[in-house]
Design a protein around this motif. Structure first.
Motif, PDB file in Angstrom:
ATOM      1  N   PRO A   1      46.691  26.461   1.943  1.00  0.00           N
ATOM      2  CA  PRO A   1      47.020  25.383   0.901  1.00  0.00           C
ATOM      3  C   PRO A   1      46.569  26.066  -0.183  1.00  0.00           C
ATOM      4  O   PRO A   1      46.397  26.558  -0.696  1.00  0.00           O
ATOM      5  N   ASN A   2      48.562  26.124  -1.210  1.00  0.00           N
ATOM      6  CA  ASN A   2      48.471  26.213  -2.258  1.00  0.00           C
ATOM      7  C   ASN A   2      48.813  25.135  -3.388  1.00  0.00           C
ATOM      8  O   ASN A   2      50.385  24.988  -3.566  1.00  0.00           O
ATOM      9  N   GLY A   3      48.022  24.233  -3.582  1.00  0.00           N
ATOM     10  CA  GLY A   3      48.294  23.150  -3.957  1.00  0.00           C
ATOM     11  C   GLY A   3      49.382  22.496  -2.329  1.00  0.00           C
ATOM     12  O   GLY A   3      48.352  22.200  -1.428  1.00  0.00           O
ATOM     13  N   SER A   4      50.618  21.627  -3.160  1.00  0.00           N
ATOM     14  CA  SER A   4      51.477  21.137  -1.922  1.00  0.00           C
ATOM     15  C   SER A   4      52.173  22.711  -1.364  1.00  0.00           C
ATOM     16  O   SER A   4      53.166  21.711  -1.067  1.00  0.00           O
ATOM     17  N   MET A   5      51.861  23.442  -1.502  1.00  0.00           N
ATOM     18  CA  MET A   5      52.510  24.373  -0.869  1.00  0.00           C
ATOM     19  C   MET A   5      51.904  25.403   0.577  1.00  0.00           C
ATOM     20  O   MET A   5      50.547  25.103   0.550  1.00  0.00           O
ATOM     21  N   LYS A   6      52.352  25.472   1.648  1.00  0.00           N
ATOM     22  CA  LYS A   6      51.496  25.626   2.557  1.00  0.00           C
ATOM     23  C   LYS A   6      52.076  27.051   2.681  1.00  0.00           C
ATOM     24  O   LYS A   6      52.898  28.094   2.357  1.00  0.00           O
ATOM     25  N   VAL A   7      51.073  27.831   2.110  1.00  0.00           N
ATOM     26  CA  VAL A   7      50.827  29.620   2.125  1.00  0.00           C
ATOM     27  C   VAL A   7      50.827  30.269   3.494  1.00  0.00           C
ATOM     28  O   VAL A   7      49.477  30.351   4.286  1.00  0.00           O
ATOM     29  N   PHE A   8      51.235  31.091   3.779  1.00  0.00           N
ATOM     30  CA  PHE A   8      51.408  32.219   5.096  1.00  0.00           C
ATOM     31  C   PHE A   8      51.841  33.811   4.268  1.00  0.00           C
ATOM     32  O   PHE A   8      51.763  34.487   3.986  1.00  0.00           O
ATOM     33  N   SER A   9      49.708  34.375   4.535  1.00  0.00           N
ATOM     34  CA  SER A   9      49.889  35.386   3.748  1.00  0.00           C
ATOM     35  C   SER A   9      50.041  36.486   4.783  1.00  0.00           C
ATOM     36  O   SER A   9      48.539  36.394   6.421  1.00  0.00           O
ATOM     37  N   PHE A  10      50.460  37.430   5.153  1.00  0.00           N
ATOM     38  CA  PHE A  10      50.245  38.745   6.244  1.00  0.00           C
ATOM     39  C   PHE A  10      49.706  39.901   5.294  1.00  0.00           C
ATOM     40  O   PHE A  10      50.312  40.297   4.537  1.00  0.00           O
ATOM     41  N   ILE A  11      48.027  40.061   5.764  1.00  0.00           N
ATOM     42  CA  ILE A  11      47.123  41.385   5.166  1.00  0.00           C
ATOM     43  C   ILE A  11      47.023  42.881   6.286  1.00  0.00           C
ATOM     44  O   ILE A  11      47.566  42.555   6.857  1.00  0.00           O
ATOM     45  N   PRO A  12      47.368  43.535   5.362  1.00  0.00           N
ATOM     46  CA  PRO A  12      47.375  45.096   7.092  1.00  0.00           C
ATOM     47  C   PRO A  12      45.937  44.306   7.853  1.00  0.00           C
ATOM     48  O   PRO A  12      44.964  44.545   6.930  1.00  0.00           O
ATOM     49  N   SER A  13      46.804  44.224   8.523  1.00  0.00           N
ATOM     50  CA  SER A  13      44.953  44.307   9.935  1.00  0.00           C
ATOM     51  C   SER A  13      43.812  45.841   9.269  1.00  0.00           C
ATOM     52  O   SER A  13      42.799  45.186  10.765  1.00  0.00           O
ATOM     53  N   ASP A  14      44.034  46.652   9.499  1.00  0.00           N
ATOM     54  CA  ASP A  14      43.437  47.734   9.529  1.00  0.00           C
ATOM     55  C   ASP A  14      42.901  48.412   8.161  1.00  0.00           C
ATOM     56  O   ASP A  14      42.479  49.851   7.926  1.00  0.00           O
ATOM     57  N   GLY A  15      43.149  47.738   7.474  1.00  0.00           N
ATOM     58  CA  GLY A  15      42.974  47.451   5.784  1.00  0.00           C
ATOM     59  C   GLY A  15      43.492  48.747   4.515  1.00  0.00           C
ATOM     60  O   GLY A  15      42.929  48.762   3.577  1.00  0.00           O
ATOM     61  N   SER A  16      44.575  49.119   5.248  1.00  0.00           N
ATOM     62  CA  SER A  16      44.550  50.724   4.329  1.00  0.00           C
ATOM     63  C   SER A  16      45.868  49.948   3.812  1.00  0.00           C
ATOM     64  O   SER A  16      46.332  48.653   4.140  1.00  0.00           O
ATOM     65  N   TRP A  17      46.657  50.625   2.602  1.00  0.00           N
ATOM     66  CA  TRP A  17      47.541  50.430   1.314  1.00  0.00           C
ATOM     67  C   TRP A  17      49.019  51.207   1.741  1.00  0.00           C
ATOM     68  O   TRP A  17      48.904  52.017   2.549  1.00  0.00           O
ATOM     69  N   LYS A  18      49.793  50.040   1.944  1.00  0.00           N
ATOM     70  CA  LYS A  18      50.955  49.993   2.000  1.00  0.00           C
ATOM     71  C   LYS A  18      52.029  51.278   1.175  1.00  0.00           C
ATOM     72  O   LYS A  18      52.921  50.663   0.088  1.00  0.00           O
TER      73      LYS A  18
END
Length: 253
Positions: A182-199
């Motif tokens: 949660p971010n306040g009243s929002m539901k947050v979906f965060s996609f993070i590079p699984s290999d730790g790389s920078w795109k």
């Protein structure tokens, strides 16, 4: 008196004639934004310095510069220096795509985007991310929504997204760790590079992330309207320049 011009004379006259020097194009700044919520808009894009979390810093400042804009894309940068509150976001300088209200996510065919960016220096705490708000109310305030989709292109200096990791998934040709919280009243979906790389170069259709969330995470795609479609960076601490050499985004319905 008859004037006779010989071949040698012609060559002398030609050599003496002024020749225009080649013109070097000058790249001019469109705007520099140093106010807390400094704003600029042109050619279907809007920019915000957006130092919304500066109160958590013991010291610091930030300025965002719009280098160029056109209907096909933009280039811009932001310089920041923030100290204190190392686990707090200080700002989200961003470039957003402008669009008409009332775009239901289910009715959007595609949201293609392309970006090339860099950070210098890199000894900082920050992220680089897309941030997309949606809400059932098409007139919802742009500062939040019912749901927040974040697509992190880099996680720098050990910062973490909101929530907990729930799965690893392939979307739009990339592998991601998905965090939900949660971010306040929002539901947050965060996609993070699984290999730790920078795109540093990223080309994808953001609609595919919504399709995945609707099919696998209970996202109500049929009654959510697009509120903001932005890309930028969230600094925590350090001092650096984030440079976007080129960025474009489209919404196809």
């Amino acid at each position: 008196m008859l004037f006779q011009l010989t071949l040698a004379g012609l060559l002398t006259v030609a050599a003496a004639s002024p020749v225009a020097a080649p013109v070097t194009p000058v790249r001019r700044q469109a705007a520099t934004l140093c106010d807390q919520y400094g704003y600029y808009a042109a050619n279907g894009y809007e920019f915000n310095n957006n130092n919304w979390g500066k109160g958590a810093a013991s010291s610091g400042s930030q300025c965002t510069t719009v280098q160029s804009t056109s209907s096909s894309g933009v280039s811009w940068s932001t310089n920041w220096n923030w100290q204190g509150g190392q686990n707090n976001v200080k700002s989200y300088a961003n470039a957003g795509k402008q669009f008409a209200k009332g775009l239901v996510i289910a009715n959007i065919k595609s949201m293609p985007t392309n970006i090339q960016w860099d950070y210098q220096p890199r000894d900082i705490r920050a992220n680089v991310a897309y941030d997309v708000f949606t809400a059932a109310d098409p007139n919802h305030d742009k500062s939040s929504g019912d749901y927040e989709l974040m697509i992190w292109l880099a996680r720098i200096g050990g910062v973490y997204p909101i929530g907990n990791k729930v799965t690893t998934v392939n979307v739009a040709g990339y592998s991601w760790d998905l965090y939900v919280g949660p971010n306040g009243s929002m539901k947050v979906f965060s996609f993070i590079p699984s290999d730790g790389s920078w795109k540093l170069s990223f080309n994808a259709d953001v609609k595919q992330f919504f399709n995945y969330l609707a099919q696998n995470q209970g996202y109500p795609i049929n009654n959510q309207n697009l509120i903001v479609f932005q890309q930028g960076t969230e600094p925590f601490t350090g001092a650096a320049k984030y440079t976007v050499n080129s960025y474009s985004a489209s919404i196809n319905v």
